[in-house]
Design a protein around this motif. Structure first.
Motif, short mmCIF file in Angstrom:
data_model
loop_
_atom_site.label_atom_id
_atom_site.label_comp_id
_atom_site.label_asym_id
_atom_site.label_seq_id
_atom_site.Cartn_x
_atom_site.Cartn_y
_atom_site.Cartn_z
N ARG A 11 -2.09 -63.94 -14.30
CA ARG A 11 -3.03 -64.71 -15.11
C ARG A 11 -4.32 -63.94 -15.33
O ARG A 11 -4.94 -64.04 -16.39
CB ARG A 11 -3.33 -66.05 -14.42
CG ARG A 11 -4.06 -65.92 -13.07
CD ARG A 11 -4.13 -67.26 -12.35
NE ARG A 11 -4.93 -67.21 -11.14
CZ ARG A 11 -4.50 -66.79 -9.97
NH1 ARG A 11 -3.24 -66.35 -9.87
NH2 ARG A 11 -5.27 -66.79 -8.91
N ALA A 12 -4.75 -63.16 -14.32
CA ALA A 12 -6.01 -62.44 -14.42
C ALA A 12 -5.89 -61.27 -15.39
O ALA A 12 -6.78 -61.02 -16.19
CB ALA A 12 -6.43 -61.94 -13.04
N ALA A 13 -4.78 -60.55 -15.31
CA ALA A 13 -4.62 -59.36 -16.13
C ALA A 13 -4.57 -59.69 -17.60
O ALA A 13 -4.86 -58.84 -18.45
CB ALA A 13 -3.35 -58.62 -15.71
N ALA A 14 -4.21 -60.91 -17.93
CA ALA A 14 -4.02 -61.27 -19.34
C ALA A 14 -5.32 -61.55 -20.07
O ALA A 14 -5.34 -61.55 -21.30
CB ALA A 14 -3.10 -62.49 -19.43
N VAL A 15 -6.42 -61.79 -19.36
CA VAL A 15 -7.60 -62.30 -20.05
C VAL A 15 -8.84 -61.43 -19.93
O VAL A 15 -9.69 -61.46 -20.82
CB VAL A 15 -7.94 -63.73 -19.54
CG1 VAL A 15 -6.88 -64.71 -19.99
CG2 VAL A 15 -8.09 -63.76 -18.03
N LEU A 16 -8.98 -60.66 -18.87
CA LEU A 16 -10.20 -59.89 -18.65
C LEU A 16 -9.89 -58.40 -18.54
O LEU A 16 -9.16 -58.00 -17.64
CB LEU A 16 -10.90 -60.33 -17.35
CG LEU A 16 -11.69 -61.62 -17.36
CD1 LEU A 16 -12.36 -61.82 -16.01
CD2 LEU A 16 -12.72 -61.65 -18.46
N GLU A 18 -11.85 -56.14 -17.38
CA GLU A 18 -12.32 -55.71 -16.07
C GLU A 18 -11.32 -56.05 -14.97
O GLU A 18 -11.12 -55.27 -14.03
CB GLU A 18 -13.68 -56.34 -15.75
CG GLU A 18 -14.83 -55.82 -16.58
CD GLU A 18 -14.94 -56.48 -17.95
OE1 GLU A 18 -15.85 -56.11 -18.70
OE2 GLU A 18 -14.12 -57.36 -18.27
N MET A 19 -10.67 -57.22 -15.10
CA MET A 19 -9.67 -57.58 -14.10
C MET A 19 -8.42 -56.72 -14.24
O MET A 19 -7.80 -56.32 -13.24
CB MET A 19 -9.32 -59.06 -14.23
CG MET A 19 -8.62 -59.63 -13.02
SD MET A 19 -9.68 -59.68 -11.54
CE MET A 19 -10.79 -61.02 -11.97
N GLN A 20 -8.05 -56.41 -15.47
CA GLN A 20 -6.92 -55.51 -15.68
C GLN A 20 -7.18 -54.16 -15.02
O GLN A 20 -6.31 -53.60 -14.34
CB GLN A 20 -6.69 -55.31 -17.18
CG GLN A 20 -6.21 -56.54 -17.93
CD GLN A 20 -6.08 -56.27 -19.42
OE1 GLN A 20 -5.86 -55.14 -19.84
NE2 GLN A 20 -6.21 -57.30 -20.22
N ARG A 24 -5.12 -52.44 -11.85
CA ARG A 24 -4.52 -51.10 -11.95
C ARG A 24 -4.99 -50.22 -10.80
O ARG A 24 -4.20 -49.47 -10.21
CB ARG A 24 -4.87 -50.46 -13.29
CG ARG A 24 -4.10 -51.01 -14.48
CD ARG A 24 -4.21 -50.09 -15.68
NE ARG A 24 -5.59 -49.90 -16.11
CZ ARG A 24 -6.21 -50.65 -17.01
NH1 ARG A 24 -5.57 -51.67 -17.57
NH2 ARG A 24 -7.46 -50.41 -17.35
N LEU A 25 -6.29 -50.29 -10.48
CA LEU A 25 -6.81 -49.46 -9.40
C LEU A 25 -6.22 -49.86 -8.05
O LEU A 25 -5.95 -49.01 -7.21
CB LEU A 25 -8.34 -49.56 -9.37
CG LEU A 25 -9.07 -48.92 -10.56
CD1 LEU A 25 -10.56 -49.20 -10.48
CD2 LEU A 25 -8.81 -47.42 -10.60
N ILE A 26 -6.04 -51.16 -7.84
CA ILE A 26 -5.42 -51.63 -6.60
C ILE A 26 -4.00 -51.07 -6.50
O ILE A 26 -3.57 -50.60 -5.44
CB ILE A 26 -5.42 -53.17 -6.55
CG1 ILE A 26 -6.85 -53.69 -6.40
CG2 ILE A 26 -4.54 -53.66 -5.41
CD1 ILE A 26 -6.98 -55.18 -6.58
N ASP A 27 -3.28 -51.09 -7.61
CA ASP A 27 -1.91 -50.58 -7.63
C ASP A 27 -1.90 -49.07 -7.39
O ASP A 27 -1.09 -48.55 -6.61
CB ASP A 27 -1.27 -50.92 -8.97
CG ASP A 27 0.19 -50.51 -9.03
OD1 ASP A 27 0.97 -50.97 -8.17
OD2 ASP A 27 0.55 -49.72 -9.92
N GLN A 28 -2.82 -48.34 -8.03
CA GLN A 28 -2.87 -46.89 -7.87
C GLN A 28 -3.30 -46.48 -6.46
O GLN A 28 -2.84 -45.47 -5.94
CB GLN A 28 -3.84 -46.29 -8.90
CG GLN A 28 -3.37 -46.41 -10.33
CD GLN A 28 -4.49 -46.12 -11.33
OE1 GLN A 28 -5.56 -45.63 -10.98
NE2 GLN A 28 -4.24 -46.45 -12.60
N GLY A 29 -4.17 -47.27 -5.85
CA GLY A 29 -4.65 -46.94 -4.51
C GLY A 29 -3.60 -47.12 -3.44
O GLY A 29 -3.66 -46.47 -2.39
#
Length: 351
Positions: A11-16, A18-20, A24-29
């Motif tokens: 839900r977050a990735a779809a609207v902001l 900055e949240m997207q 992505r950074l959380i996934d890359q880290g």
């Protein structure tokens, strides 16, 4: 407090944007950083998470530094600067041995989007109409500017503090809990909250906002300022107490700093970077035609310049946090630093 995974909040990735970027950074880290959902905020577009990210040594005996953004949703550049620095660290973690060595004796914490509902709506306040940086319970010790200093008249006016005697807003509470868990009580910790919308200069503000009385750790702030001037000169920053310009009710950093004093365990130095957004308007007066223009650079190359502009200072601050005991004043220099600070910032002649 739930451990967070990037797949947990589509839900977050779809609207902001900055949240997207944060997801992505959380996934890359990967396993090199930890993320957790501190709160969920109800918005007209659906619930949004407030996400905290940590990396480095969790041992409470090591120094720590926090990077905070997005407290005021209209000031998106603050969240973007925090995300840009987090992104640079995530990319360096793949190859930079010196960064891994640094993180063995340092804790870094990030809260890039404190007010996702405000960012989504393009509003300074949260979805309840509350200005989070006026939401703490303490009052200023003298008169504050009308409205700007915080009020309880109505949520339909800016700078609304929220109802008297009410609990902190969800976002404010999430920020305070995160700071308590990750920063307070350590031998040394610092926090930087990124804002925009004031003046032609980039200003590093430190407590207090509620009083013109000097903070207890004024000597430590002065020592940090001296190291900054010596090691990052020339630099664009003016370091000063916020009270030099105006007083406010309910400042969250005043609230957390006073809480750290009551704990009497270690030194906590909260700061706010107030980016000089009037300079962006001066260079591009058409920004006045947009309500975002007073708070954010609207031209792409200027936005990128702002993101790059503060990288060296944020790197300096991570090194200063890690090496704090090498520049913090000792018993033999603390009085001198305090006297110099009073002359520099409070115009007091020490006899």
């Amino acid at each position: 407090m739930a451990v967070f995974t990037a797949d947990a909040s589509p839900r977050a990735a779809a609207v902001l944007p900055e949240m997207q970027q944060l997801l992505r950074l959380i996934d890359q880290g990967g396993s090199m950083l930890q993320a957790r959902e501190l709160a969920t905020v109800a918005t007209v577009g659906g619930p949004l998470p407030v996400i905290g990210v940590t990396l480095g040594n969790p041992d409470p005996s090591v120094p720590a530094l926090g990077f905070i953004g997005g407290v005021h949703g209209l000031e998106r550049i603050g969240a973007q600067v925090v995300l840009a620095y987090l992104g640079s660290l995530v990319r360096r973690l793949r190859w930079d041995l010196s960064l891994h060595q640094q993180l063995e004796s340092l804790r870094l914490v990030f809260l890039p989007v404190v007010n996702p509902g405000g960012v989504l709506a393009g509003s300074r306040a949260n979805p309840q109409g509350v200005d989070l940086m006026r939401n703490a319970p303490q009052d200023a010790d003298r008169g504050v500017p009308f409205l700007i200093g915080g009020h309880r008249l109505t949520r339909h006016l800016p700078y609304y503090r929220g109802p008297a005697a009410a609990p902190l807003q969800v976002e404010s509470d999430a920020l305070c809990r995160f700071v308590r868990e990750e920063l307070l009580g350590r031998p040394v910790s610092m926090a930087i909250d990124f804002h925009s919308g004031f003046g032609l200069r980039d200003r590093i503000w430190f407590p207090y906002a509620r009083t013109r009385r000097p903070m207890q750790h004024l000597a430590e702030i002065h020592a940090l300022c001296e190291v900054l001037d010596q090691c990052l000169s020339p630099h664009p920053y003016v370091m000063e107490p916020q009270s030099r310009h105006y007083l406010t009710h309910g400042d969250l950093w005043d609230h957390l700093y006073d809480e750290s004093l009551s704990l009497d365990r270690g030194i906590f130095l909260p700061m706010t970077l107030e980016m000089g957004s009037w300079l962006w308007v001066k260079k591009n007066p058409r920004q006045l035609l947009s309500r975002h223009g007073m708070f954010n650079p609207l031209i792409e190359h200027r936005q990128q310049r702002v993101l790059r502009r503060h990288m060296a200072w944020m790197d300096f601050m991570t090194r200063a946090a890690q090496s704090a005991f090498r520049w913090l004043p000792g018993p033999d220099t603390r009085i001198d630093h305090g006297e110099q600070a009073l002359i520099r910032w409070y115009r007091r002649t020490v006899r």
